[in-house]
Motif scaffolding. Structure first.
Motif, mmCIF file in Angstrom:
data_model
loop_
_atom_site.group_PDB
_atom_site.id
_atom_site.type_symbol
_atom_site.label_atom_id
_atom_site.label_comp_id
_atom_site.label_asym_id
_atom_site.label_seq_id
_atom_site.Cartn_x
_atom_site.Cartn_y
_atom_site.Cartn_z
ATOM 1 N N LEU A 23 -2.215 3.710 -0.253
ATOM 2 C CA LEU A 23 -2.228 2.883 -1.468
ATOM 3 C C LEU A 23 -3.080 1.621 -1.286
ATOM 4 O O LEU A 23 -3.122 0.758 -2.163
ATOM 5 N N GLU A 24 -3.744 1.512 -0.132
ATOM 6 C CA GLU A 24 -4.591 0.346 0.170
ATOM 7 C C GLU A 24 -3.854 -0.967 -0.051
ATOM 8 O O GLU A 24 -4.294 -1.831 -0.814
ATOM 9 N N GLN A 25 -2.712 -1.071 0.610
ATOM 10 C CA GLN A 25 -1.884 -2.265 0.429
ATOM 11 C C GLN A 25 -2.411 -3.400 1.304
ATOM 12 O O GLN A 25 -1.937 -3.647 2.406
ATOM 13 N N VAL A 26 -3.418 -4.065 0.768
ATOM 14 C CA VAL A 26 -4.065 -5.192 1.465
ATOM 15 C C VAL A 26 -3.745 -6.464 0.685
ATOM 16 O O VAL A 26 -4.164 -6.620 -0.463
ATOM 17 N N VAL A 27 -3.013 -7.352 1.314
ATOM 18 C CA VAL A 27 -2.606 -8.583 0.637
ATOM 19 C C VAL A 27 -3.817 -9.523 0.528
ATOM 20 O O VAL A 27 -4.630 -9.619 1.441
ATOM 21 N N THR A 28 -3.951 -10.188 -0.604
ATOM 22 C CA THR A 28 -5.076 -11.127 -0.784
ATOM 23 C C THR A 28 -4.864 -12.350 0.117
ATOM 24 O O THR A 28 -3.807 -12.977 0.054
ATOM 25 N N GLY A 55 -1.463 -3.760 -10.026
ATOM 26 C CA GLY A 55 -1.409 -3.466 -8.592
ATOM 27 C C GLY A 55 -1.004 -4.731 -7.867
ATOM 28 O O GLY A 55 -1.664 -5.206 -6.953
ATOM 29 N N ALA A 56 0.126 -5.282 -8.294
ATOM 30 C CA ALA A 56 0.501 -6.656 -7.928
ATOM 31 C C ALA A 56 0.979 -6.795 -6.490
ATOM 32 O O ALA A 56 1.029 -7.910 -5.971
ATOM 33 N N GLY A 57 1.332 -5.681 -5.827
ATOM 34 C CA GLY A 57 1.846 -5.791 -4.469
ATOM 35 C C GLY A 57 3.077 -6.686 -4.443
ATOM 36 O O GLY A 57 3.993 -6.547 -5.256
ATOM 37 N N GLU A 77 3.445 -2.741 -10.218
ATOM 38 C CA GLU A 77 3.232 -2.254 -8.853
ATOM 39 C C GLU A 77 3.932 -0.903 -8.681
ATOM 40 O O GLU A 77 5.065 -0.734 -9.086
ATOM 41 N N LEU A 78 3.219 0.022 -8.047
ATOM 42 C CA LEU A 78 3.721 1.385 -7.854
ATOM 43 C C LEU A 78 4.832 1.453 -6.811
ATOM 44 O O LEU A 78 5.759 2.257 -6.929
ATOM 45 N N LEU A 82 7.557 -3.187 -2.521
ATOM 46 C CA LEU A 82 6.713 -4.381 -2.692
ATOM 47 C C LEU A 82 7.141 -5.164 -3.931
ATOM 48 O O LEU A 82 7.191 -6.396 -3.919
ATOM 49 N N GLY A 102 5.669 0.626 -11.695
ATOM 50 C CA GLY A 102 4.998 1.565 -12.594
ATOM 51 C C GLY A 102 3.587 1.861 -12.129
ATOM 52 O O GLY A 102 3.077 1.231 -11.199
ATOM 53 N N ASP A 103 2.975 2.836 -12.791
ATOM 54 C CA ASP A 103 1.619 3.256 -12.472
ATOM 55 C C ASP A 103 0.642 2.584 -13.440
ATOM 56 O O ASP A 103 0.771 2.738 -14.655
ATOM 57 N N VAL A 104 -0.292 1.854 -12.877
ATOM 58 C CA VAL A 104 -1.280 1.136 -13.693
ATOM 59 C C VAL A 104 -2.005 2.089 -14.652
ATOM 60 O O VAL A 104 -2.337 1.727 -15.776
ATOM 61 N N ASN A 117 -6.125 -7.591 -7.724
ATOM 62 C CA ASN A 117 -6.738 -7.181 -6.480
ATOM 63 C C ASN A 117 -6.349 -5.723 -6.307
ATOM 64 O O ASN A 117 -5.363 -5.409 -5.667
HETATM 65 N N1 SAH Z 1 -2.398 -7.642 -5.646
HETATM 66 C C1 SAH Z 1 -1.719 -7.690 -4.363
HETATM 67 C C2 SAH Z 1 -1.805 -6.359 -3.609
HETATM 68 C C3 SAH Z 1 -3.179 -5.750 -3.518
HETATM 69 S S1 SAH Z 1 -3.225 -4.196 -2.684
HETATM 70 C C4 SAH Z 1 -2.249 -8.855 -3.579
HETATM 71 O O1 SAH Z 1 -3.210 -9.425 -4.041
HETATM 72 O O2 SAH Z 1 -1.727 -9.204 -2.531
HETATM 73 C C5 SAH Z 1 -3.289 -3.027 -4.039
HETATM 74 C C6 SAH Z 1 -1.903 -2.714 -4.586
HETATM 75 O O3 SAH Z 1 -2.016 -1.716 -5.629
HETATM 76 C C7 SAH Z 1 -0.939 -2.118 -3.557
HETATM 77 O O4 SAH Z 1 0.220 -2.889 -3.527
HETATM 78 C C8 SAH Z 1 -0.659 -0.699 -4.060
HETATM 79 O O5 SAH Z 1 0.649 -0.253 -3.751
HETATM 80 C C9 SAH Z 1 -0.903 -0.843 -5.551
HETATM 81 N N2 SAH Z 1 -1.264 0.401 -6.231
HETATM 82 C C10 SAH Z 1 -2.097 1.387 -5.809
HETATM 83 N N3 SAH Z 1 -2.221 2.338 -6.758
HETATM 84 C C11 SAH Z 1 -1.459 1.944 -7.828
HETATM 85 C C12 SAH Z 1 -1.186 2.495 -9.123
HETATM 86 N N4 SAH Z 1 -1.745 3.640 -9.518
HETATM 87 N N5 SAH Z 1 -0.367 1.806 -9.953
HETATM 88 C C13 SAH Z 1 0.189 0.613 -9.567
HETATM 89 N N6 SAH Z 1 -0.029 0.052 -8.362
HETATM 90 C C14 SAH Z 1 -0.838 0.705 -7.493
#
Ligand code: SAH
Length: 203
Positions: A23-28, A55-57, A77-78, A82, A102-104, A117
């Motif tokens: 899910l590319e969970q990279v915090v900003t 994709g608020a994490g 956020e999925l 998180l 939820g799914d964006v 992000n």
């Molecule tokens: N915005 C956060 C996290 C960024 S990482 C920050 O700035 O720290 C990207 C985020 O998108 C991850 O938390 C991941 O779980 C979420 N994500 C990935 N695919 C998604 C989808 N289809 N719907 C909702 N969130 C999703």
């Protein structure tokens, strides 16, 4: 609010305990998040504006927007873990942010300002694309977001197709510390742009 004060508040919003690579969970990074939030403040004046974080994490951008006076703030956020972490961080800070699991790709509640992000598409090429499509469709005023420099042509094309206007495409210094098991180096610099896009004709 001063820059240093916002950075400190954002540092207190922790990232994922076990970030998921798929899910590319990279915090900003806090400095970079503050840069985006102050840009949104400069262009839009966040006080009293409705904000959506896609994709608020754990909510660094959403919570930062609430700190700058945005309301209502909705964070989508999925990953439920998180979202729960973000909810707790907002509560600790005494801020009102609605975290929705939820799914964006299926999200259809609009807001004046969209912040994001999203996944950069480093794991799965094009993973950022549905996020840009949703953001441009749902923002009645502006989008402030990060993307890999690779995505410039795609994003510029979507902005034009939407009849929107690029306000800024600004390279940022994004240091990614080792986050996922496949990361070999202690840290790398990512080629990331901060975008500001005006979606409204006459704001
Ligand atoms: N915005 C956060 C996290 C960024 S990482 C920050 O700035 O720290 C990207 C985020 O998108 C991850 O938390 C991941 O779980 C979420 N994500 C990935 N695919 C998604 C989808 N289809 N719907 C909702 N969130 C999703």
């Amino acid at each position: 609010m001063r820059h240093a004060e916002l950075v400190r508040a954002l540092e207190a919003v922790e990232g994922p305990a076990r970030p998921r690579a798929d899910l590319e969970q990279v915090v900003t990074p806090p400095e970079v998040a503050a840069e985006l939030l102050f840009a949104a403040e400069r262009w839009d004046g966040l006080g009293g504006r409705s904000v959506l974080d896609l994709g608020a994490g754990t909510g660094r951008l959403a919570i930062g927007a609430a700190l700058l006076g945005a309301t209502p703030v909705v964070a989508v956020e999925l990953d439920p873990e998180l979202a729960e972490r973000g909810r707790a961080a907002a509560a600790r800070a005494g801020l009102e942010v609605e975290f929705v699991v939820g799914d964006v790709r299926a999200w259809d509640r609009a807001a004046e300002v969209v912040l994001m992000n999203p996944p950069f598409g480093a794991q799965r090429r094009g993973a950022d694309r549905p996020f840009w499509d949703r953001a441009l469709a749902l923002a009645s005023r502006s989008v402030h977001a990060f993307a890999l420099a690779d995505s410039r042509t795609f994003i510029a094309g979507r902005v034009v197709a939407r009849g929107a206007q690029i306000l800024e495409t600004q390279p940022v210094a994004w240091r990614l510390p080792r986050t996922f098991p496949h990361h070999r180096r202690r840290a790398v610099m990512l080629p990331v742009d901060r975008w500001a896009v005006r979606t409204e004709d006459d704001p």
